[in-house]
Structure formats: C-alpha cells, structure tokens
Design a protein around this motif. Structure first.
Motif, PDB file in Angstrom:
ATOM      1  N   PHE A 472       0.776  -1.342   0.107  1.00  0.00           N
ATOM      2  CA  PHE A 472      -0.096  -0.070  -0.198  1.00  0.00           C
ATOM      3  C   PHE A 472       0.889   1.100  -0.040  1.00  0.00           C
ATOM      4  CE2 PHE A 472      -3.277  -2.646   2.470  1.00  0.00           C
ATOM      5  CZ  PHE A 472      -4.161  -2.863   1.186  1.00  0.00           C
ATOM      6  N   GLY A 473       2.014   1.005   0.262  1.00  0.00           N
ATOM      7  CA  GLY A 473       2.948   2.272   0.655  1.00  0.00           C
ATOM      8  C   GLY A 473       3.038   3.166  -0.692  1.00  0.00           C
ATOM      9  N   LEU A 474       2.711   4.725  -0.436  1.00  0.00           N
ATOM     10  CA  LEU A 474       2.899   5.348  -1.512  1.00  0.00           C
ATOM     11  C   LEU A 474       4.335   6.087  -1.271  1.00  0.00           C
ATOM     12  CD1 LEU A 474      -0.552   7.132  -1.323  1.00  0.00           C
ATOM     13  CD2 LEU A 474       0.248   5.259  -2.895  1.00  0.00           C
ATOM     14  N   ALA A 475       5.280   5.659  -0.119  1.00  0.00           N
ATOM     15  CA  ALA A 475       6.414   6.489  -0.167  1.00  0.00           C
ATOM     16  C   ALA A 475       7.282   5.659   0.802  1.00  0.00           C
ATOM     17  CB  ALA A 475       6.347   7.632   0.646  1.00  0.00           C
ATOM     18  N   GLU A 476       8.524   5.768   0.733  1.00  0.00           N
ATOM     19  CA  GLU A 476       9.440   5.048   1.640  1.00  0.00           C
ATOM     20  C   GLU A 476       9.341   5.908   2.884  1.00  0.00           C
ATOM     21  OE1 GLU A 476      12.398   3.276   3.606  1.00  0.00           O
ATOM     22  OE2 GLU A 476      12.798   5.188   3.229  1.00  0.00           O
ATOM     23  N   ILE A 517       4.384  16.494  14.805  1.00  0.00           N
ATOM     24  CA  ILE A 517       4.290  16.558  13.022  1.00  0.00           C
ATOM     25  C   ILE A 517       4.093  14.955  12.666  1.00  0.00           C
ATOM     26  CG2 ILE A 517       5.712  16.987  11.066  1.00  0.00           C
ATOM     27  CD1 ILE A 517       7.466  18.924  12.968  1.00  0.00           C
ATOM     28  N   GLY A 518       3.184  14.974  11.437  1.00  0.00           N
ATOM     29  CA  GLY A 518       2.975  13.618  10.884  1.00  0.00           C
ATOM     30  C   GLY A 518       3.298  13.909   9.249  1.00  0.00           C
ATOM     31  N   LEU A 519       3.975  12.832   8.997  1.00  0.00           N
ATOM     32  CA  LEU A 519       4.054  12.791   7.436  1.00  0.00           C
ATOM     33  C   LEU A 519       3.277  11.676   6.947  1.00  0.00           C
ATOM     34  CD1 LEU A 519       6.976  14.034   8.663  1.00  0.00           C
ATOM     35  CD2 LEU A 519       7.468  14.282   6.495  1.00  0.00           C
ATOM     36  N   MET A 520       2.728  11.681   5.866  1.00  0.00           N
ATOM     37  CA  MET A 520       1.813  10.633   5.341  1.00  0.00           C
ATOM     38  C   MET A 520       2.155  10.580   3.862  1.00  0.00           C
ATOM     39  SD  MET A 520      -2.181  10.344   5.124  1.00  0.00           S
ATOM     40  CE  MET A 520      -2.549  10.018   6.879  1.00  0.00           C
ATOM     41  N   GLY A 521       2.704   9.220   3.422  1.00  0.00           N
ATOM     42  CA  GLY A 521       2.854   9.093   2.232  1.00  0.00           C
ATOM     43  C   GLY A 521       1.742   9.486   1.263  1.00  0.00           C
ATOM     44  N   ALA A 522       1.985  10.277  -0.052  1.00  0.00           N
ATOM     45  CA  ALA A 522       0.980  11.027  -0.735  1.00  0.00           C
ATOM     46  C   ALA A 522       1.808  11.319  -2.178  1.00  0.00           C
ATOM     47  CB  ALA A 522       0.250  12.162  -0.388  1.00  0.00           C
ATOM     48  N   PRO A 523       0.946  11.520  -3.300  1.00  0.00           N
ATOM     49  CA  PRO A 523       1.556  11.810  -4.536  1.00  0.00           C
ATOM     50  C   PRO A 523       2.197  13.345  -4.539  1.00  0.00           C
ATOM     51  CG  PRO A 523      -0.694  11.226  -4.794  1.00  0.00           C
ATOM     52  CD  PRO A 523      -0.429  11.428  -3.489  1.00  0.00           C
ATOM     53  N   ALA A 524       3.046  13.565  -5.109  1.00  0.00           N
ATOM     54  CA  ALA A 524       3.638  14.761  -5.279  1.00  0.00           C
ATOM     55  C   ALA A 524       4.158  15.071  -6.777  1.00  0.00           C
ATOM     56  CB  ALA A 524       4.845  15.004  -4.321  1.00  0.00           C
ATOM     57  N   ARG A 525       4.537  16.358  -7.186  1.00  0.00           N
ATOM     58  CA  ARG A 525       5.089  16.682  -8.096  1.00  0.00           C
ATOM     59  C   ARG A 525       6.384  17.312  -8.205  1.00  0.00           C
ATOM     60  NH1 ARG A 525       1.732  14.734 -11.981  1.00  0.00           N
ATOM     61  NH2 ARG A 525       3.291  15.613 -13.939  1.00  0.00           N
ATOM     62  N   LEU A 526       7.560  17.250  -8.889  1.00  0.00           N
ATOM     63  CA  LEU A 526       8.714  17.724  -8.883  1.00  0.00           C
ATOM     64  C   LEU A 526       9.212  17.886 -10.458  1.00  0.00           C
ATOM     65  CD1 LEU A 526      10.874  18.937  -6.988  1.00  0.00           C
ATOM     66  CD2 LEU A 526      12.155  16.456  -7.070  1.00  0.00           C
ATOM     67  N   ASP A 527       9.273  19.013 -10.705  1.00  0.00           N
ATOM     68  CA  ASP A 527       9.852  19.626 -12.112  1.00  0.00           C
ATOM     69  C   ASP A 527       9.045  18.736 -13.312  1.00  0.00           C
ATOM     70  OD1 ASP A 527      11.933  20.778 -11.026  1.00  0.00           O
ATOM     71  OD2 ASP A 527      13.062  18.967 -11.277  1.00  0.00           O
ATOM     72  N   ALA A 530       5.720  13.012 -11.747  1.00  0.00           N
ATOM     73  CA  ALA A 530       5.064  12.470 -10.646  1.00  0.00           C
ATOM     74  C   ALA A 530       6.055  11.937  -9.650  1.00  0.00           C
ATOM     75  CB  ALA A 530       4.004  11.456 -10.725  1.00  0.00           C
ATOM     76  N   VAL A 531       6.286  12.155  -8.561  1.00  0.00           N
ATOM     77  CA  VAL A 531       7.330  11.756  -7.517  1.00  0.00           C
ATOM     78  C   VAL A 531       6.655  11.209  -6.128  1.00  0.00           C
ATOM     79  CG1 VAL A 531       9.376  13.072  -8.447  1.00  0.00           C
ATOM     80  CG2 VAL A 531       7.873  14.110  -6.596  1.00  0.00           C
ATOM     81  N   GLU A 532       7.356  10.672  -5.491  1.00  0.00           N
ATOM     82  CA  GLU A 532       6.979  10.046  -4.171  1.00  0.00           C
ATOM     83  C   GLU A 532       6.843  11.477  -3.349  1.00  0.00           C
ATOM     84  OE1 GLU A 532       9.205   7.430  -1.664  1.00  0.00           O
ATOM     85  OE2 GLU A 532       9.037   5.726  -3.245  1.00  0.00           O
ATOM     86  N   GLY A 533       5.798  11.627  -2.347  1.00  0.00           N
ATOM     87  CA  GLY A 533       5.766  12.770  -1.568  1.00  0.00           C
ATOM     88  C   GLY A 533       4.928  12.414  -0.106  1.00  0.00           C
ATOM     89  N   TYR A 534       4.817  13.537   0.754  1.00  0.00           N
ATOM     90  CA  TYR A 534       4.221  13.337   1.685  1.00  0.00           C
ATOM     91  C   TYR A 534       3.001  14.612   1.761  1.00  0.00           C
ATOM     92  CZ  TYR A 534       8.025  10.462   3.031  1.00  0.00           C
ATOM     93  OH  TYR A 534       8.897   9.442   3.267  1.00  0.00           O
ATOM     94  N   LYS A 535       2.093  14.425   2.603  1.00  0.00           N
ATOM     95  CA  LYS A 535       1.196  15.351   3.107  1.00  0.00           C
ATOM     96  C   LYS A 535       1.704  15.583   4.560  1.00  0.00           C
ATOM     97  CE  LYS A 535      -3.304  14.195   1.522  1.00  0.00           C
ATOM     98  NZ  LYS A 535      -4.663  13.851   1.721  1.00  0.00           N
TER      99      LYS A 535
END
Ligand code: SRM
Ligand code: SF4
Length: 584
Positions: A472-476, A517-527, A530-535
C-alpha cells in the motif's frame, strides 16, 4: 530445524493465477473449501470450514448478502481459521516439492494466510512473508528474543524485524516452507503468530513500564496476559473470534500518559481509582480508529468495569461486534460504525445482555491535581522499587536485525531481570537494572547505535513499514525518516523533543495524526514529474487532552532538498527551533 530447510530461496517474480482450480499444485488441495453456498436463512448445516459457523442468523445473513464486502465472501467460502491447520500441511508439501507457492490460490496466499500471521509481501518481495506476532504489553524474555533471532538469521539480508506501533514484533523474509518450524518455535517459547491479521483482535497494548512505574494505578501485564489467553486460546487461535466484521484494537492505560493511546483504539480501558472504596476500575472508551476514509477519536461508552468484569466484558463486546457489526462497505465496518448505527446506550446495553444481564457501573469521575506532562520513557529512570532502574533505548524507526535480538537477550540477562519491553514508539526498555550495574551497562556497544539519550527528533520518531515492504505504501518511510531527522538534528537546536510520525499511506499505521508533526505518503510533483511525496500534519496530542493532528501541507516531494527545508521551517516557526551555530 535442519539448517538446509531454512535457506532463503532465489525467487523469480511471477504472478499467481487466480483461475487455477489446482489450489496448491497438481492434485493438491490443502485448504478445504466450505460448502459452496450456505443459504442465508440456514441455521444448521454450516460447513465446519465456513466462516459462518459461529455467526448467529442475522450476522450470517449480512455475511451472505450480495452487498457484503469481498472479504466476507472470502470468509464464507472458507474461514480464515483454516489457515491455522493448513499452514503445517502446506509447508510440508512445499518442502517435499509437491507444490510451489506460485500455485497457491490468491485468496489463500494473500488473505487467509493472514489468520496464521503470514502476510505475503507479493508486490515487493514475491514468495517472501512477513510474520506478525502477538506480544501482549510488549514484554518478552531472553528465551523469546533468542528464538526470534534464530527465526530470521537464516534469511541473511532478507531477514530482519520491526517493532511495530502496537508494541509488537514483525519478522521479515520468511518462506512458507519454514513457517511450520517458526510457528512451533514461537509456541514453545510462549509466543504466537495466530490471529494477528485480518478480522481479528490486534496486539493488546498497555503501559510499557508496567510493574516498575512509580505512577501506575495498576500493573497492566497480568490483565493483558489473561485477556490474550482468553481471546486467542493461549496462542492456538479461537475460532469464535476469527470472523469479526473487521480488525479490533484493544488497550489498557494505567497512567495519565495514556501510553497505549486509548483515544485511537477501538476499545480503550482507562484505569481510574474509585473514590468510595479506592478500588482500581476501568472507564471504557470505544470507537477510535484511522482509515483511508475516516479518522476519529474514541468516545466514552458511559460505563466502568471492575477488574473482575474486564474479561467477561471484553468477551461480550467482541460477540456484540461479531454478531451485530456491519459487513457491507469495508470502509464502514470498524467498531465506531456499529456504535453510531445503534447508539452508544444500546451498544452498552447489548454488552450487558451478552454478559448475562451484568450491572455496569457508571464511569468514575476523574479529578487530577495539577497538570501532567506526558513522560518520555527513554533514558535511565528510577523504578518504584528502590535501587532499581529501567533503561530505555531508541531503536531508530523500530528496525531490528537478528543480532539485535541476541544482544537484547544478553544485556537483559547480564544487567536486568532477563526481560525487555518494547513500546508503541518502537523502542526497547530494559527493566530491573540495579544502580550499581548502570555504568557497565551504559558502556555496552549496543547503546552507541540504540542511544539511551538520542537527539530531540530521533527520540520521538515513529514510522510505519512504508513501501520497502508494504504494497500500500506510497512512500518509503523508515530509512528516509532516519536520514531526514539526522540532517535536521545536525542543523537545528531544539528546546524540547518533537514527536514526528512517518506513515506510508492514508491507512496511517504510523499514526501520523498523533504526532506533533505527521508525514503521510502521498503523491507529489517535482519539475513536472510525479514523484513520491508526503502530506504534512501538525498538532497531534496524546495523553489527557488528546487531539488529532490537522493537515497542514500537501504534495511535499520526498527528496531531502525539499523535505528538510520544509520541516526546518515548521520546527523553527512552531516548535522554537533555532539554527545551530557551527564553530568556525
Ligand atoms: Fe496497519 C494494514 C502494517 C498498525 C491501520 N498495516 C496494514 C498492512 C497489514 C497492509 C498489508 O497487508 O501490507 C501493513 C503490513 C505492512 C508490513 O509489511 O509491515 C500494516 N500496521 C502495520 C504496522 C506493522 C506498522 C508499523 O510499522 O508499526 C503496525 C502493526 C501493528 C501490530 O503489531 O498489529 C500497524 N495499522 C496500524 C495502526 C496503528 C495502531 O494500531 O495504533 C493503524 C491505525 C489505527 C487503526 O487501525 O485504527 C493501522 N493498517 C491499518 C489499516 C486501516 C484500517 C481501516 O480500518 O481501514 C490497514 C488496511 C486494512 O486493514 O485494510 C492496515
Ligand atoms: Fe503500509 Fe500504509 Fe500501513 Fe504504512 S501506513 S504500513 S504504507 S498500509
């Protein structure tokens, strides 16, 4: 176990064929299926393999309803508790080369095996399994620790383990061939993997410093051990509780710190002292949970239970949930949905009825003198027993190797009483260490890695498994969390520790909503890509006035050059951090 049986295999990535009528290879049917279609109105003639066996008629009807979710259908076809016996036969057949894991029916390998505590990591490491244990109250002895080391050591770099956010252990890299050996070995040392996944009760959590805590109202360990034995038939599995509508989290809190997080458990028992007779009883809160669709704190059930009522009450609550809980939309099957559907008073009345007409007392009003700061259990602390201490060490992100279990066992025996505690914050505690032994103990090399006095961020780090192993992981999460927090600690001075929770997806196993502080794997964009990201979430509180963190930022790319500055800005603005002055 013969060493050759325990070698890790080279596996090629293959997809199981779900259409195969051969469940475990030619002419091999290990899991017996239930009678194909038990009629909804039937009260008898339920196959012994069906998950309907223990359900009363109304619950059967819900399980058989066409709106029932996929997992109900899987259970009706064949109860997950079948995995408790079939896993032994299957592992034998695999060893004899009579079948291959690739031939297994997908529902069996991906779903039913979870009743035996075996989680196929098919997306990331096909053919390899995570095995989830039960460690009530997070307490283990040296014998158990040594067995855990021996269970993962043969898998080399694939074999590791994690302390989980329910103060529990998960072993990694296992093959199905070896599962019979590991399950029997766990039983021999008083542990189990049964009923740790799917629609069962999860690891029972309590006070990690139970029995040595100067501020506890009651020792939670014997209570949880008894509950564990009752709920899971001493680790062999209890069929009556193998077909709940969904998972259920239960904990007992015995201090103002609320170490096991009653506010986010489905059932929380809060120890309180009754003013009239001084007896310690439990106020009950219900319905806390996190999920993709909804995150909610528990609410008071409007009653308290005595110590004598604790087990009958828990058993009755489970039966009510099992018999009356919703089995439709999987996202609406946790306990809170039932409580809301019938009302909290009706839910309480049903439990009392299932207890044979018990008289449940009203909750005890709690009055505390003065404020209370939630304690940090890492470091060296005097116990309630004079001359003895507990020593808490930080296990970064909870990740362990076989050698770490060996070291825990040796250190616990050399300096303490031969036992350790693991915590929901994924750390380890050694208890009953005499004052005189502290200097030698603290000089042990283990504490260079697992620090007794870690930095202000690493000491509060909690992380779920993330996409290294979890499909299920959207991020490491784990490795990145340690890297990012080390970078932040090198750049910032902090006036106090900050609890940072990483979680790889909205299921929130890493409890992003309880962190400062909480970080939750979520989609992100870079340049533009689509890249791994966090909320990012801010403001979670645990303890007497709990609050869930609120979403603060979205789409932060999971690369150090974005994540570190973003967190730095938050730590400076919200938590009083200042830039570290580096000597010229
Ligand atoms: Fe969790 C599913 C790992 C604590 C909410 N969780 C999963 C699975 C089994 C998904 C899967 O099959 O891959 C993950 C296994 C990954 C792996 O390889 O480790 C997984 N959950 C974990 C652990 C290991 C995270 C950790 O690194 O510590 C924790 C094991 C606890 C234990 O020892 O039993 C873990 N999971 C939690 C918690 C935290 C808690 O209990 O305080 C939560 C949120 C609280 C809650 O449940 O209300 C949590 N996990 C979920 C959910 C969402 C539940 C829901 O109602 O929708 C799922 C998905 C599901 O069940 O369908 C899930
Ligand atoms: Fe897996 Fe998501 Fe749970 Fe992390 S939060 S362990 S990524 S299900």
């Amino acid at each position: 176990m013969q060493p050759q049986m325990h070698q890790s295999r080279q596996l090629t990535r293959r997809t199981c064929s779900h259409t195969s009528s051969l469940r475990f290879g030619p002419n091999v049917r290990v899991f017996a299926a239930a009678a194909p279609s038990a009629p909804a109105q039937s009260t008898g003639d339920i196959s012994e393999h069906s998950g309907l066996k223990h359900l009363p008629e109304a619950a059967r009807t819900r399980a058989l309803d066409r709106k029932a979710n996929k997992f109900e259908k899987v259970k009706v076809e064949k109860c997950g508790s079948r995995a408790w016996t079939d896993v032994f036969e299957l592992s034998q057949l695999l060893k004899e080369g009579k079948t291959k894991w690739e031939d297994l029916d997908l529902d069996d390998i991906d779903i039913r095996m979870k009743w035996a505590g075996l989680f196929h990591r098919g997306k990331r490491t096909p053919g390899k399994f995570m095995m989830r244990l039960k460690v009530p109250n997070g307490e283990m002895d040296a014998k158990q620790l040594r067995f855990l080391a021996s269970a993962i050591a043969p898998y080399g770099t694939d074999g590791c383990a994690d302390i989980t956010t329910r103060a529990n252990i998960q072993l990694r890299g296992l093959t199905l061939e070896d599962s019979d050996y590991v399950i029997r070995g766990l039983w021999d040392v008083g542990l189990t993997s049964f009923q740790t996944g799917m629609d069962s009760v999860r690891n029972l959590t309590g006070n990690p410093i139970a029995g040595v805590d100067p501020h506890e109202l009651i020792d939670t360990r014997p209570l949880l051990r008894d509950m564990e034995a009752m709920l899971f038939n001493n680790g062999k599995g209890r069929e009556e509780f193998a077909n709940l509508p969904r998972k259920l989290n239960i904990c007992i809190s015995s201090t103002r710190d609320d170490f096991p997080h009653t506010h986010i458990n489905d059932v929380g028992f809060e120890a309180v002292r009754r003013p009239d007779d001084g007896e310690v009883v439990f106020n009950v809160v219900v319905g806390g949970f996190f999920s993709i669709k909804r995150n909610v704190m528990s609410i008071p059930l409007g009653c308290s239970v005595t110590q004598a009522q604790l087990l009958p009450f828990t058993e009755a609550l489970l039966r009510v949930f099992r018999d009356h809980g919703p089995r439709g939309d999987r996202q609406q099957t946790r306990l809170m949905w039932l409580v809301e559907a019938i009302g909290v008073d009706k839910f309480r009345q049903l439990i009392a009825e299932y207890m044979g007409g018990a008289d449940l007392a009203p909750p005890v009003h709690v009055h505390h003198e003065g404020p209370w700061e939630r304690r940090d259990v890492l470091g060296v602390h005097p116990q309630k027993q004079p001359g003895l201490n507990w020593v808490g060490a930080c296990v970064p992100a909870g990740r362990l190797q076989a050698a770490d279990f060996e070291e825990f066992a040796r250190i616990a025996e050399t300096y303490g009483d031969g036992t350790v505690r693991i915590t929901c914050e994924e750390n380890v505690l050694f208890v009953n260490v005499p004052d005189a032994k502290l200097p030698d103990m603290l000089a042990e090399p283990l504490f260079q890695r697992f620090k007794v006095n870690p930095g202000p961020l690493l000491r509060g780090l909690v992380s779920c498994t993330g996409n290294q192993f979890c499909g299920f992981g959207l991020a490491e999460t784990k490795a990145r969390a340690v890297q990012v927090l080390e970078a932040l600690e090198s750049q910032l001075e902090l006036p106090r520790p900050v609890r940072i929770h990483f979680t790889g997806c909205p299921n929130s196993c890493g409890q992003a909503q309880v962190g400062d502080i909480g970080l939750m794997g979520a989609p992100a964009r870079l340049d533009g890509k689509a890249v791994e990201g966090y909320k990012i979430f801010l403001g979670g509180k645990i303890g007497e006035n709990p609050e869930l963190a609120k979403e603060f930022a979205q789409g932060v790319p999971a690369v150090e050059s974005h994540l570190v500055p973003k967190l730095k800005e938050i730590l400076i603005r919200e938590f009083g951090a200042t830039e570290r002055v580096v000597a010229a």
